[in-house]
Design an enzyme around this catalytic site. Structure first.
Site, PDB file in Angstrom:
ATOM      1  N   ASP A  47      -5.165 111.433  31.346  1.00 29.54           N
ATOM      2  CA  ASP A  47      -4.503 111.617  29.713  1.00 29.54           C
ATOM      3  C   ASP A  47      -4.351 112.990  29.274  1.00 29.54           C
ATOM      4  OD1 ASP A  47      -6.303 113.316  30.518  1.00 29.54           O
ATOM      5  OD2 ASP A  47      -7.510 113.604  28.464  1.00 29.54           O
ATOM      6  N   SER A  48      -3.086 113.101  30.671  1.00 27.27           N
ATOM      7  CA  SER A  48      -2.007 113.797  30.086  1.00 27.27           C
ATOM      8  C   SER A  48      -0.889 112.930  30.310  1.00 27.27           C
ATOM      9  CB  SER A  48      -0.784 114.678  31.338  1.00 27.27           C
ATOM     10  OG  SER A  48      -1.168 113.411  32.548  1.00 27.27           O
ATOM     11  N   ASP A  86      -7.978 108.824  33.405  1.00 29.38           N
ATOM     12  CA  ASP A  86      -8.597 109.113  32.726  1.00 29.38           C
ATOM     13  C   ASP A  86      -9.279 108.441  31.829  1.00 29.38           C
ATOM     14  OD1 ASP A  86      -8.608 112.077  33.706  1.00 29.38           O
ATOM     15  OD2 ASP A  86      -5.966 112.124  32.707  1.00 29.38           O
ATOM     16  N   LYS A 116     -12.234 109.502  36.160  1.00 30.38           N
ATOM     17  CA  LYS A 116     -12.194 110.549  36.240  1.00 30.38           C
ATOM     18  C   LYS A 116     -12.225 111.083  35.234  1.00 30.38           C
ATOM     19  CE  LYS A 116      -8.469 113.514  36.696  1.00 30.38           C
ATOM     20  NZ  LYS A 116      -8.239 114.081  35.370  1.00 30.38           N
ATOM     21  N   GLU A 118     -13.852 115.150  33.081  1.00 28.33           N
ATOM     22  CA  GLU A 118     -13.917 117.394  33.111  1.00 28.33           C
ATOM     23  C   GLU A 118     -15.236 117.358  33.181  1.00 28.33           C
ATOM     24  OE1 GLU A 118     -10.758 117.821  30.304  1.00 28.33           O
ATOM     25  OE2 GLU A 118      -9.039 116.726  31.214  1.00 28.33           O
ATOM     26  N   GLU A 185      -8.121 121.995  39.029  1.00 28.89           N
ATOM     27  CA  GLU A 185      -7.153 122.600  38.312  1.00 28.89           C
ATOM     28  C   GLU A 185      -7.038 123.919  38.346  1.00 28.89           C
ATOM     29  OE1 GLU A 185      -5.589 120.056  35.531  1.00 28.89           O
ATOM     30  OE2 GLU A 185      -4.209 121.296  34.693  1.00 28.89           O
TER      31      GLU A 185
HETATM   32  O1  KIV Z   1      -4.177 114.131  33.142  1.00 27.65           O
HETATM   33  C1  KIV Z   1      -3.656 114.105  33.894  1.00 27.65           C
HETATM   34  O2  KIV Z   1      -2.415 114.178  34.250  1.00 27.65           O
HETATM   35  C2  KIV Z   1      -5.219 115.403  35.063  1.00 27.65           C
HETATM   36  C3  KIV Z   1      -4.061 115.517  36.180  1.00 27.65           C
HETATM   37  C4  KIV Z   1      -3.508 116.905  35.736  1.00 27.65           C
HETATM   38  C5  KIV Z   1      -4.940 115.767  37.607  1.00 27.65           C
HETATM   39  O3  KIV Z   1      -5.931 114.980  34.812  1.00 27.65           O
END
Ligand code: KIV
Length: 278
Positions: A47-48, A86, A116, A118, A185
């Site tokens: 989600d970056s 994510d 993924k 969090e 992280e």
């Molecule tokens: O969103 C993302 O890119 C991440 C990575 C930095 C692990 O969660």
């Protein structure tokens, strides 16, 4: 020999064998194809994408629809790497049925092979629910960017002994809930190494030192594409932004001076009419 497709079970094998796992983020098809071709084991559509590609200040505004758009693109470029998507902020925390629906879309409509999310204890029931319908889940502890407002910024986590202890407990809870891998992280290297030795699932570090089972970086940071400075733990393997800026400036100068396009490459009198019309 064609390299083996990466699966969640292959990652477990890699941990057993002490073979480092190579992971990177990806957001589009051509980059995914390049990273996959270069032998990256795991592609994460993080989600970056919110900060890196969509111009948001953080990951919080990212929607499932936006994730889907990028997951589909990466799916089209990837063939061998494990494709992880994510789950964006508030797409899984409120209601397990919601989490199922949203994760299901990332898998079924997006082509992701795992998701993924969090958090620790609080998300364990969600992880179990996703596994019930055979959706593999990667955990994420330490600096969890979706919690940036609670954490008070992008800071190293787990420095305080009580926080470190809670992180180890959370890692064990996530392992018990059934995650297949865990992103750590921005945690101290000794804490990340301790977690890595205490859990059976592979850990993938970002700013967490060399003691993890694998490493992940945001691909734009590694390539030097970002406008703002990358975090201090990033190793920049290329500095592409100035190269791109220079190319664009030269193009603009050539257009303004009429040096581009040159006569030799223009459509027109030299070509048959039917071709020129295209
Ligand atoms: O969103 C993302 O890119 C991440 C990575 C930095 C692990 O969660």
């Amino acid at each position: 020999m064609t390299p083996m497709k990466t699966t969640t079970t292959r990652l477990a094998e890699m941990k057993r064998r002490g073979e480092p796992i190579v992971a990177l983020t990806a957001y589009d098809a051509p980059t995914a194809a390049l990273l996959d071709g270069a032998g990256v084991d795991v592609l994460l559509v993080g989600d970056s994408v919110g900060n890196v590609k969509l111009g948001y200040g953080n990951t919080l505004p990212v929607t499932v629809e936006e994730m889907l758009h990028h997951v589909r693109a990466v799916r089209r470029g990837n063939s061998r790497a494990l494709l992880v998507a994510d789950m964006p902020y508030l797409s899984y925390e409120l209601d397990p049925a919601d989490a199922l629906r949203n994760a299901g879309r990332l898998i079924k409509d997006g082509g992701a092979e795992a998701v993924k999310l969090e958090g620790g204890l609080a998300v364990a029931p969600v992880i179990k629910e996703l596994l019930r319908v055979n959706i593999p889940v990667m955990g994420h502890l330490g600096l969890t960017p979706q919690a940036v407002n609670r954490l008070g910024g992008y800071k190293v986590q787990g420095r305080d002994p009580r926080d470190a202890e809670r992180l180890v407990t959370d890692a064990r809870i996530l392992e018990g809930a059934g995650i297949f891998a865990l992103v750590l992280e921005c945690v101290p290297a000794d804490l990340a190494a301790a977690v890595t030795s205490k859990v059976s699932v592979p850990t993938i570090g970002i700013g967490a030192g060399p003691g993890c089972d694998g490493q992940i970086l945001v691909v734009d940071d590694l390539l030097g594409l970002g406008a703002s400075p990358a975090p201090s733990f990033v190793r920049r393997y290329a500095d592409l932004r100035p190269v791109m800026e220079d190319a664009v400036r030269r193009y603009a100068a050539d257009v303004r001076s009429r040096a581009f396009p040159g006569k030799a490459h223009s459509y027109g009198a030299a070509r048959p009419k039917a071709r020129a019309a295209r």
